[in-house]
Structures are given as structure tokens and as C-alpha cells.
Design a protein around this motif. Structure first.
Motif, PDB file in Angstrom:
ATOM      1  N   MET A 109       2.192  -1.217   4.344  1.00  0.00           N
ATOM      2  CA  MET A 109       2.482   0.091   3.750  1.00  0.00           C
ATOM      3  C   MET A 109       3.946   0.204   3.358  1.00  0.00           C
ATOM      4  SD  MET A 109       0.239   2.882   5.913  1.00  0.00           S
ATOM      5  CE  MET A 109       0.764   4.217   4.822  1.00  0.00           C
ATOM      6  N   SER A 164      -5.340   8.035   3.011  1.00  0.00           N
ATOM      7  CA  SER A 164      -5.973   7.700   4.289  1.00  0.00           C
ATOM      8  C   SER A 164      -6.385   8.892   5.145  1.00  0.00           C
ATOM      9  CB  SER A 164      -5.035   6.811   5.111  1.00  0.00           C
ATOM     10  OG  SER A 164      -3.893   7.539   5.534  1.00  0.00           O
ATOM     11  N   HIS A 224      -6.543  13.152  -1.086  1.00  0.00           N
ATOM     12  CA  HIS A 224      -7.370  12.535  -0.037  1.00  0.00           C
ATOM     13  C   HIS A 224      -8.751  13.171  -0.058  1.00  0.00           C
ATOM     14  CE1 HIS A 224      -5.463  16.009   1.815  1.00  0.00           C
ATOM     15  NE2 HIS A 224      -6.130  15.895   2.948  1.00  0.00           N
ATOM     16  N   TYR A 253     -10.150   8.232   4.132  1.00  0.00           N
ATOM     17  CA  TYR A 253     -10.817   7.331   5.073  1.00  0.00           C
ATOM     18  C   TYR A 253     -11.609   8.063   6.148  1.00  0.00           C
ATOM     19  CZ  TYR A 253      -7.058   4.143   3.419  1.00  0.00           C
ATOM     20  OH  TYR A 253      -6.174   3.411   2.676  1.00  0.00           O
ATOM     21  N   GLY A 269       4.305   6.773   1.453  1.00  0.00           N
ATOM     22  CA  GLY A 269       3.189   7.682   1.314  1.00  0.00           C
ATOM     23  C   GLY A 269       3.629   9.129   1.388  1.00  0.00           C
ATOM     24  N   ASP A 325       0.283   5.321   0.267  1.00  0.00           N
ATOM     25  CA  ASP A 325      -0.809   6.138   0.776  1.00  0.00           C
ATOM     26  C   ASP A 325      -0.673   7.600   0.360  1.00  0.00           C
ATOM     27  OD1 ASP A 325      -3.123   6.501   2.592  1.00  0.00           O
ATOM     28  OD2 ASP A 325      -1.692   7.709   3.727  1.00  0.00           O
ATOM     29  N   LEU A 338      -5.526   5.367  -2.851  1.00  0.00           N
ATOM     30  CA  LEU A 338      -5.894   5.522  -1.446  1.00  0.00           C
ATOM     31  C   LEU A 338      -5.203   6.754  -0.864  1.00  0.00           C
ATOM     32  CD1 LEU A 338      -5.562   1.784  -0.336  1.00  0.00           C
ATOM     33  CD2 LEU A 338      -7.638   2.993  -1.074  1.00  0.00           C
ATOM     34  N   ALA A 354      -3.107   1.990  10.606  1.00  0.00           N
ATOM     35  CA  ALA A 354      -2.411   1.448   9.439  1.00  0.00           C
ATOM     36  C   ALA A 354      -2.334  -0.073   9.469  1.00  0.00           C
ATOM     37  CB  ALA A 354      -1.008   2.045   9.352  1.00  0.00           C
ATOM     38  N   ASN A 414      -0.900  11.496   5.041  1.00  0.00           N
ATOM     39  CA  ASN A 414      -0.973  11.308   6.492  1.00  0.00           C
ATOM     40  C   ASN A 414      -0.457  12.560   7.189  1.00  0.00           C
ATOM     41  OD1 ASN A 414       1.870  11.005   7.685  1.00  0.00           O
ATOM     42  ND2 ASN A 414       1.972   9.511   6.014  1.00  0.00           N
ATOM     43  N   VAL A 464       0.840  -1.190   0.000  1.00  0.00           N
ATOM     44  CA  VAL A 464       0.000   0.000   0.000  1.00  0.00           C
ATOM     45  C   VAL A 464       0.878   1.244   0.000  1.00  0.00           C
ATOM     46  CG1 VAL A 464      -1.724   1.335   1.267  1.00  0.00           C
ATOM     47  CG2 VAL A 464      -1.859  -1.168   1.242  1.00  0.00           C
ATOM     48  N   SER A 513      -1.325   0.653  -4.585  1.00  0.00           N
ATOM     49  CA  SER A 513       0.004   1.268  -4.697  1.00  0.00           C
ATOM     50  C   SER A 513       0.413   1.667  -6.107  1.00  0.00           C
ATOM     51  CB  SER A 513       1.074   0.330  -4.128  1.00  0.00           C
ATOM     52  OG  SER A 513       1.100  -0.909  -4.822  1.00  0.00           O
ATOM     53  N   LEU A 547      -5.099  -2.061   7.492  1.00  0.00           N
ATOM     54  CA  LEU A 547      -5.295  -1.913   6.047  1.00  0.00           C
ATOM     55  C   LEU A 547      -5.701  -3.203   5.339  1.00  0.00           C
ATOM     56  CD1 LEU A 547      -2.468   0.599   5.181  1.00  0.00           C
ATOM     57  CD2 LEU A 547      -4.897   0.886   4.629  1.00  0.00           C
TER      58      LEU A 547
END
Length: 349
Positions: free
Chosen positions: A45, A297, A225, A257, A48, A6, A295, A311, A9, A4, A336, A314
């Protein structure tokens, strides 16, 4: 385990808050928040976008704001603009904290798609330095300096005004058409980011600003996001017209998310069923296609769904995709490969 990557964050704020213990929070966790190295590894993960963001005195995670967001309809006023002289030291602290994590040998601040793939292949977390809200950038000379420091992704605004444009408020139900477009400085910022190949992030930008960047930018359009306005009528979500504009640019949307941007009722309570996230993904796929959905998050910046608490959880989301009808190739793209391909198109290989 499917890897993944991301789209967003806010973990670096926790590192800064921990002071001298920041690297320990990264390496071992501290029992709080959504993300750290052990939980990233547990969730598959590989990297990201790590955001630098300057908090407003009154934000969406304050008690009064939470109470309002639990009882729609609501329309929170935009916070005041943050002065540059206040924003810059905070952004420097966050950039320094991200570089400190790099010195642990477990993370690389990547500045190219090739470097990203190399970091992943060698087992380190590939971190992109992202700035959410450009208050710390006084002018184009400063943008070049931040680029030299590793900045490769920039959102001109968070949900407040800057010298460059206007964000959307936290409001439900609401259109994202909530104010004026980019300023002259904002237009210059877009042109300079294109020249430097800094990815521009449309999340948090109002619709007029979105339209201006779409008209000016020669890069794929990206919302790192965000969610679907047709399912959840939050001002922060993207309308079908906006999604079509992103699709036409061969751009990408990373699914947020945050429960209040996913839930059809807009309430700030944990999302109880991952099926709602799959509905958002279905809608994004219908408009953007299999190469335009990823994605994003918002870990450590929002209220997570019940079954996606951090995390490490996931795999719950990825496992839910298969019985929903997504094949392994599509799940891998969403998880990814679409982000990495987008960065190759934005930055160059």
C-alpha cells in the motif's frame, strides 16, 4: 509488488482510541485491526483515504446488529442524527491524530495529485483527509476552514441523516431507494465542494441523494467503497443504473471488501472465496470500463474476507486477478493508477 492505493479506511479511530500511544500503533502495530504502517508496507500500500467518522451510540458492529446481519433478511433502522456540537470535537481529534502521524515522517497528508505522486516517490504513505458524514461541518464557512486544514474528500452522510441528506440503512435485501434526497443545505454543500475541488463521495448515500448529486455536480462521480447490487442486494450497494450514471461522468467505484456487501446471501460472515470479489470486479468493469474501477477496502470498519484479513494480505487479491484473466496493466490500474487519475481529474494536476 504492485502498488495499492486504497479508497477508504477507518484506521484513525484506532489512533484516537490509543491516546498517547496512537503514533506507536501506527508505526509498530498493536496486534488488532486491519491496518498499520508495517502491514501497509507488507501489502504494497502506497496510500489511501483516511476517514474521520463519528460513531453512533448503536452501530453495525454492535453484538445485536451483528446477530441480525448474520440472519437475513434484516432492516436495521437508521441511527439518529448526530448533533454538530457533539460531532465537531470528535472530528477535530481525528484530524489532529492524522496530522500527528504526519509528524512521524512516514506519512504525508496530501492535498494535490502532484503531492500524492511525490510522497509515493519518496517512500512515504500518501494520506487523503476524508470526512465520512458531514455532521462536523456547520456551514460553508466551516467547509472552507476544513479545506484549509487539508480536507479533500467528503461524504455528505454515513448511514444516518445529516443536515445535508440521508444515508441508506443496513438492510438486506433492499433497494438503495430508501428516503428523500438532499436538503437545501446539501445542495449548497455540493456546489461549494465543486468550487473548492473537494471530492464528493457517494458511498452510504441513498438513491435520491445520489440522483441529486449526479444532477448538481460538475465533477466525476465517485463511490469510494461500494459493491454491486446485482450480486448482493444490500441497500449499501450500487444498482446498475447508478453505475451507469457514474460511468457517464467518467467517475470511479472503489470495491468494498466488507463481506456482507460482497456475499450474495448478504450474511455477515467472512467471505470464503475471493472469486466473489472477482465477480464484483467483472461487473464493475463491464459497466465502468478499465479506467473506472478501483479498490476501497473499508479496513478497520468492516468484517474482511477470510483470505484478505488485513492490509498485509492484499497480494492475495492481486494474485487472484491474473489467472482470472486480468493483465498486469489492468491490475495496476485497479490497484492504484485509477485512483490517482481520478484525483487528477477531480482536484487538477
Amino acid at each position: 509488488m504492485i502498488p495499492v492505493f486504497d479508497g477508504h479506511n477507518d484506521f484513525i479511530q484506532r489512533v484516537v482510541a490509543a491516546g498517547a500511544n496512537g503514533s506507536q500503533v501506527w508505526l509498530e502495530g498493536d496486534g488488532t485491526g486491519h491496518l498499520d504502517l508495517p502491514r501497509m508496507k507488507a501489502g504494497g500500500m502506497i496510500g489511501g483515504f483516511f476517514a474521520m467518522w463519528v460513531p453512533s451510540p448503536n452501530g453495525p458492529n454492535d453484538d445485536e446488529a451483528i446477530r441480525l446481519m448474520q440472519n437475513p433478511p434484516f432492516a436495521m433502522p437508521l441511527p439518529d442524527e448526530i448533533p454538530h456540537d457533539r460531532a465537531l470535537p470528535h472530528a477535530f481529534q481525528q484530524a489532529a491524530a492524522l496530522r500527528a502521524l504526519e509528524r512521524t515522517g512516514t506519512l504525508d497528508v496530501v492535498t494535490s495529485a502532484a503531492g500524492l505522486r511525490q510522497s509515493v516517490a519518496e517512500g512515504r504513505i500518501a494520506a487523503i483527509m476524508h470526512m465520512e458524514g458531514a455532521e462536523a461541518i456547520r456551514d460553508m464557512d466551516a467547509l472552507h476552514l476544513w479545506h484549509a486544514a487539508g480536507l479533500r474528500s467528503l461524504g455528505p452522510v454515513w448511514s444516518r441523516p445529516t443536515a445535508y441528506g440521508h444515508g441508506v440503512p443496513f438492510a438486506f435485501p433492499s433497494s438503495p431507494d430508501t428516503g428523500p434526497g438532499l436538503t437545501d443545505a446539501g445542495r449548497a454543500l455540493v456546489r461549494e465542494c465543486n468550487q473548492l475541488r473537494i471530492m464528493l463521495d457517494l458511498s452510504h448515500l441513498n438513491e435520491a441523494g445520489f440522483n441529486d448529486i449526479a444532477a448538481l455536480s460538475d465533477a466525476p462521480l465517485v463511490a469510494s467503497h461500494s459493491c454491486v447490487h446485482a450480486i448482493c442486494e444490500s441497500a449499501r450497494n450500487l444498482t446498475d443504473r447508478q453505475l451507469e450514471v457514474i460511468a457517464d461522468s467518467k467517475g470511479l467505484v472503489g470495491l468494498n471488501y466488507a463481506s456482507s456487501f460482497l456475499r450474495p446471501d448478504g450474511k455477515r460472515f467472512p467471505l470464503e472465496e475471493l472469486d466473489v470479489m472477482l465477480r464484483h470486479l467483472d461487473h464493475l468493469l463491464e459497466i465502468l470500463g478499465e479506467d473506472g474501477v478501483a479498490l476501497g477496502s473499508d479496513f478497520d470498519g468492516a468484517l474482511m474476507p477470510r483470505d484478505l484479513a488485513d492490509a498485509a494480505a492484499l497480494p492475495n487479491l492481486l494474485r487472484a486477478m491474473e489467472p482470472h484473466g486480468y493483465g498486469n496493466d489492468l491490475i495496476t490500474k485497479i490497484a492504484s493508477e485509477n485512483w490517482i487519475s481520478l484525483l487528477e481529474r477531480s482536484w487538477g494536476a
